[in-house]
Design a protein around this motif. Structure first.
Motif, PDB file in Angstrom:
ATOM      1  N   CYS A 127      40.376  89.747  72.998  1.00  0.00           N
ATOM      2  CA  CYS A 127      39.495  90.925  73.017  1.00  0.00           C
ATOM      3  C   CYS A 127      38.346  90.534  74.249  1.00  0.00           C
ATOM      4  CB  CYS A 127      38.747  90.994  71.715  1.00  0.00           C
ATOM      5  SG  CYS A 127      39.788  91.853  70.512  1.00  0.00           S
ATOM      6  N   TYR A 128      38.101  89.256  74.249  1.00  0.00           N
ATOM      7  CA  TYR A 128      36.905  88.955  74.976  1.00  0.00           C
ATOM      8  C   TYR A 128      37.289  88.963  76.518  1.00  0.00           C
ATOM      9  CZ  TYR A 128      32.413  86.951  75.966  1.00  0.00           C
ATOM     10  OH  TYR A 128      31.204  86.638  76.204  1.00  0.00           O
ATOM     11  N   VAL A 129      38.589  88.391  76.765  1.00  0.00           N
ATOM     12  CA  VAL A 129      39.013  88.501  78.106  1.00  0.00           C
ATOM     13  C   VAL A 129      39.121  90.114  78.638  1.00  0.00           C
ATOM     14  CG1 VAL A 129      40.962  87.950  79.822  1.00  0.00           C
ATOM     15  CG2 VAL A 129      40.358  86.204  77.950  1.00  0.00           C
ATOM     16  N   GLU A 130      39.650  90.905  77.797  1.00  0.00           N
ATOM     17  CA  GLU A 130      39.576  92.368  77.992  1.00  0.00           C
ATOM     18  C   GLU A 130      38.170  92.962  78.393  1.00  0.00           C
ATOM     19  OE1 GLU A 130      40.498  96.222  78.751  1.00  0.00           O
ATOM     20  OE2 GLU A 130      41.913  94.594  78.936  1.00  0.00           O
ATOM     21  N   LEU A 131      37.137  92.485  77.557  1.00  0.00           N
ATOM     22  CA  LEU A 131      35.872  93.081  77.692  1.00  0.00           C
ATOM     23  C   LEU A 131      35.492  92.512  78.985  1.00  0.00           C
ATOM     24  CD1 LEU A 131      33.869  94.462  76.078  1.00  0.00           C
ATOM     25  CD2 LEU A 131      32.980  92.065  74.978  1.00  0.00           C
ATOM     26  N   SER A 132      35.816  91.284  79.284  1.00  0.00           N
ATOM     27  CA  SER A 132      35.200  90.811  80.575  1.00  0.00           C
ATOM     28  C   SER A 132      35.561  91.678  81.669  1.00  0.00           C
ATOM     29  CB  SER A 132      35.435  89.323  80.892  1.00  0.00           C
ATOM     30  OG  SER A 132      36.906  89.231  81.086  1.00  0.00           O
ATOM     31  N   LYS A 133      36.925  91.970  81.833  1.00  0.00           N
ATOM     32  CA  LYS A 133      37.447  92.994  82.740  1.00  0.00           C
ATOM     33  C   LYS A 133      36.742  94.297  82.615  1.00  0.00           C
ATOM     34  CE  LYS A 133      42.405  91.238  82.382  1.00  0.00           C
ATOM     35  NZ  LYS A 133      43.628  91.553  81.644  1.00  0.00           N
ATOM     36  N   GLN A 134      36.231  94.766  81.620  1.00  0.00           N
ATOM     37  CA  GLN A 134      35.789  96.145  81.548  1.00  0.00           C
ATOM     38  C   GLN A 134      34.160  95.801  82.037  1.00  0.00           C
ATOM     39  OE1 GLN A 134      36.214  98.503  78.125  1.00  0.00           O
ATOM     40  NE2 GLN A 134      38.290  97.719  77.795  1.00  0.00           N
ATOM     41  N   VAL A 135      33.476  94.830  81.768  1.00  0.00           N
ATOM     42  CA  VAL A 135      32.345  94.387  82.206  1.00  0.00           C
ATOM     43  C   VAL A 135      32.324  94.546  83.690  1.00  0.00           C
ATOM     44  CG1 VAL A 135      30.560  92.433  82.647  1.00  0.00           C
ATOM     45  CG2 VAL A 135      31.590  93.158  80.263  1.00  0.00           C
ATOM     46  N   LYS A 136      33.264  93.705  84.508  1.00  0.00           N
ATOM     47  CA  LYS A 136      33.438  93.785  85.717  1.00  0.00           C
ATOM     48  C   LYS A 136      33.543  95.000  86.425  1.00  0.00           C
ATOM     49  CE  LYS A 136      34.606  90.086  88.173  1.00  0.00           C
ATOM     50  NZ  LYS A 136      35.646  89.092  88.685  1.00  0.00           N
ATOM     51  N   ALA A 137      34.456  95.927  85.842  1.00  0.00           N
ATOM     52  CA  ALA A 137      34.747  97.280  86.210  1.00  0.00           C
ATOM     53  C   ALA A 137      33.628  98.232  86.261  1.00  0.00           C
ATOM     54  CB  ALA A 137      36.059  97.539  85.674  1.00  0.00           C
ATOM     55  N   LYS A 138      32.820  98.133  85.260  1.00  0.00           N
ATOM     56  CA  LYS A 138      31.849  98.933  84.938  1.00  0.00           C
ATOM     57  C   LYS A 138      30.318  98.704  85.215  1.00  0.00           C
ATOM     58  CE  LYS A 138      34.897 101.698  81.994  1.00  0.00           C
ATOM     59  NZ  LYS A 138      35.140 102.118  80.552  1.00  0.00           N
ATOM     60  N   ASP A 194      33.052  86.763  85.227  1.00  0.00           N
ATOM     61  CA  ASP A 194      33.910  85.550  85.458  1.00  0.00           C
ATOM     62  C   ASP A 194      33.457  84.501  84.575  1.00  0.00           C
ATOM     63  OD1 ASP A 194      35.069  86.740  87.588  1.00  0.00           O
ATOM     64  OD2 ASP A 194      33.591  86.108  89.072  1.00  0.00           O
ATOM     65  N   ALA A 195      32.299  84.288  84.209  1.00  0.00           N
ATOM     66  CA  ALA A 195      31.772  83.188  83.250  1.00  0.00           C
ATOM     67  C   ALA A 195      32.445  83.329  82.037  1.00  0.00           C
ATOM     68  CB  ALA A 195      30.319  83.223  83.383  1.00  0.00           C
ATOM     69  N   MET A 196      32.597  84.833  81.494  1.00  0.00           N
ATOM     70  CA  MET A 196      33.200  85.058  80.157  1.00  0.00           C
ATOM     71  C   MET A 196      34.610  84.554  80.100  1.00  0.00           C
ATOM     72  SD  MET A 196      31.706  88.962  79.942  1.00  0.00           S
ATOM     73  CE  MET A 196      32.536  89.254  78.416  1.00  0.00           C
ATOM     74  N   VAL A 197      35.404  84.612  81.340  1.00  0.00           N
ATOM     75  CA  VAL A 197      36.665  84.157  81.433  1.00  0.00           C
ATOM     76  C   VAL A 197      36.686  82.498  81.423  1.00  0.00           C
ATOM     77  CG1 VAL A 197      38.913  84.161  82.770  1.00  0.00           C
ATOM     78  CG2 VAL A 197      37.412  86.305  82.483  1.00  0.00           C
ATOM     79  N   THR A 198      35.827  82.180  82.002  1.00  0.00           N
ATOM     80  CA  THR A 198      35.672  80.477  82.037  1.00  0.00           C
ATOM     81  C   THR A 198      35.273  80.003  80.639  1.00  0.00           C
ATOM     82  OG1 THR A 198      34.887  80.708  84.256  1.00  0.00           O
ATOM     83  CG2 THR A 198      34.266  78.590  83.273  1.00  0.00           C
ATOM     84  N   TRP A 199      34.244  80.684  80.070  1.00  0.00           N
ATOM     85  CA  TRP A 199      33.984  80.183  78.547  1.00  0.00           C
ATOM     86  C   TRP A 199      35.353  80.023  77.526  1.00  0.00           C
ATOM     87  CZ3 TRP A 199      30.564  78.898  74.971  1.00  0.00           C
ATOM     88  CH2 TRP A 199      30.933  79.058  73.597  1.00  0.00           C
ATOM     89  N   ILE A 200      35.961  81.338  77.921  1.00  0.00           N
ATOM     90  CA  ILE A 200      37.167  81.453  77.081  1.00  0.00           C
ATOM     91  C   ILE A 200      38.419  80.082  77.439  1.00  0.00           C
ATOM     92  CG2 ILE A 200      39.347  82.579  76.494  1.00  0.00           C
ATOM     93  CD1 ILE A 200      36.932  83.708  75.073  1.00  0.00           C
ATOM     94  N   ASP A 201      38.356  79.813  78.554  1.00  0.00           N
ATOM     95  CA  ASP A 201      39.405  78.838  79.261  1.00  0.00           C
ATOM     96  C   ASP A 201      38.718  77.570  78.783  1.00  0.00           C
ATOM     97  OD1 ASP A 201      40.931  80.739  80.568  1.00  0.00           O
ATOM     98  OD2 ASP A 201      40.067  80.154  82.263  1.00  0.00           O
ATOM     99  N   ALA A 202      37.396  77.250  78.676  1.00  0.00           N
ATOM    100  CA  ALA A 202      36.881  76.013  78.024  1.00  0.00           C
ATOM    101  C   ALA A 202      36.881  76.068  76.635  1.00  0.00           C
ATOM    102  CB  ALA A 202      35.358  76.028  78.560  1.00  0.00           C
ATOM    103  N   TRP A 203      36.782  77.059  75.880  1.00  0.00           N
ATOM    104  CA  TRP A 203      36.996  77.197  74.581  1.00  0.00           C
ATOM    105  C   TRP A 203      38.261  76.596  74.148  1.00  0.00           C
ATOM    106  CZ3 TRP A 203      33.411  78.468  70.672  1.00  0.00           C
ATOM    107  CH2 TRP A 203      33.971  78.499  69.231  1.00  0.00           C
ATOM    108  N   ASP A 204      39.493  77.360  74.616  1.00  0.00           N
ATOM    109  CA  ASP A 204      40.887  77.149  74.218  1.00  0.00           C
ATOM    110  C   ASP A 204      40.975  75.524  74.588  1.00  0.00           C
ATOM    111  OD1 ASP A 204      41.194  79.437  73.360  1.00  0.00           O
ATOM    112  OD2 ASP A 204      42.237  80.373  75.070  1.00  0.00           O
ATOM    113  N   GLU A 205      40.516  74.940  75.821  1.00  0.00           N
ATOM    114  CA  GLU A 205      40.683  73.894  76.197  1.00  0.00           C
ATOM    115  C   GLU A 205      40.432  72.759  74.980  1.00  0.00           C
ATOM    116  OE1 GLU A 205      39.279  70.864  79.801  1.00  0.00           O
ATOM    117  OE2 GLU A 205      40.393  72.849  80.385  1.00  0.00           O
ATOM    118  N   LEU A 206      38.994  73.125  74.465  1.00  0.00           N
ATOM    119  CA  LEU A 206      38.511  72.241  73.641  1.00  0.00           C
ATOM    120  C   LEU A 206      38.975  72.429  72.170  1.00  0.00           C
ATOM    121  CD1 LEU A 206      34.629  71.771  74.707  1.00  0.00           C
ATOM    122  CD2 LEU A 206      36.667  70.315  75.047  1.00  0.00           C
TER     123      LEU A 206
END
Length: 359
Positions: free
Chosen positions: A308-319, A332-344
């Protein structure tokens, strides 16, 4: 009724208390009867060379900017600097099911009878009981002691849904924006309303991060407090951003958000002129942000908070990228956040729930 002290702390081993700070945590002394049994995660804002003193007897871990950089590496750029938005790093490194976060200028409040309010205990009660986002109960939270569903409430909806967020309130200094602070400098909130209610589905709300609890397993990855503070064009919208994103995702996944009790005593008003410098772009931008979040729809295949969050980031960038380039950076930071969350938090641990159940 306000929560009382409990001889056996609820969720003692399942909850972390996250505190962002730039100063010594003397305020913990008044919270000692309620907080001492729990583990604290302290996120030091600002100068990492400064020593933060914590009263004796508390179980805690403390992270400063150097620690954040070491743990996250290049991904550390998604964590705000010189802003209380850095608290979300504590959400990411926690390994507990629940989070309670509080500011260091928030003191123990008293209910109308003069009894000290155990805010943490009330938050836990809110989180452990269901929410009712699909149909409003006019007696507020039907799961509270002394109340129930009113006549006309559909029996098919009385089971409720899992509660992801418990949003508490404040006595004394209200959480006002700078323009309201400037025109009402002496206003204080003295009204204690003994109520908890579910924010209805499809309704956004302004989420304040200084007295907030949530189920980290249900909604944790959405609790990103954005890019604020040093080097950013905006501040004091960190919790607002997290609240709007979280509410949209909760609505999509069938989760609940409660607001009302518990109260804390907000002791100190921040400088309205400093606040205005931080907020002024947000005051304009929010007139476009709110319609954006009101119109967001997430695809059915978004079955986890991360998706959901990654999809939301795409809509944030588009709109919203058209509103200001800041939102491209934020997306971009929203996607980085999710990557970091999943890493930890590897797959199979927290944040991987779909509609309140394990995927």
């Amino acid at each position: 009724m306000a929560a009382s002290r409990s001889s056996t702390p609820l969720l003692k081993d399942e909850l972390d208390i996250v505190i962002p700070t730039i100063r010594n945590l003397d305020f913990l002394e008044m919270w000692r009867p309620f907080f001492q049994p729990y583990h604290l995660i302290i996120v030091q804002d600002g100068d990492p060379s400064k020593t933060i003193k914590v009263p004796d007897g508390f179980d805690y871990e403390l992270y400063n900017r150097n620690d954040i950089n070491k743990i996250l590496g290049p991904k550390a750029n998604c964590i705000s600097f010189k802003d209380s938005a850095c608290r979300c790093f504590g959400y990411m490194v926690s390994k507990k099911k629940y989070i309670f976060t509080i500011d260091d200028d928030c003191f123990v409040a008293k209910d109308p009878s003069g009894k000290e309010i155990n805010a943490l205990e009330q938050h836990i009660k809110n989180l452990l009981s269901p929410s009712t986002p699909f149909f409003f109960n006019t007696l507020y939270d039907p799961y509270c002691e002394g109340t129930d569903f009113v006549r006309g409430y559909p029996f098919s909806l009385r089971e409720g849904v899992p509660t992801a967020v418990s949003h508490g309130l404040w006595l004394n200094i209200p959480d006002y924006d700078a323009p309201t602070q400037l025109v009402k400098p002496l206003e204080r909130n003295t009204r204690y309303v003994d109520a908890v209610m579910t924010v209805p589905k499809g309704t956004l709300f302004p989420m304040c991060g200084m007295n907030l609890a949530f189920n980290r397993e249900l909604i944790g990855p959405a609790m990103y407090f954005g890019l604020m503070g040093d080097g950013q064009p905006i501040g004091r919208y960190d919790d607002m951003w997290a609240g709007w994103c979280t509410k949209v995702i909760c609505d999509h996944l069938g989760l609940g958000v409660k607001t009302g009790l518990p109260y804390i005593w907000h002791s100190k008003a921040s400088n309205p002129f400093v606040n205005l410098k931080k907020e002024y772009k947000g005051i304009y931008w929010q007139e476009e942000l709110i319609p954006f979040f009101q119109s967001v729809t997430l695809p059915k295949d978004c079955t986890t908070v991360q998706k959901c969050y990654v999809e939301l980031s795409k809509q944030v960038k588009a709109k919203l990228g058209k509103v200001d380039d800041y939102f491209n950076k934020l997306a971009d930071a929203m996607v980085t956040w999710i990557d970091a969350w999943d890493e930890l938090n590897p797959s199979g641990s927290s944040g991987k729930l779909a509609n309140g159940a394990a995927k």
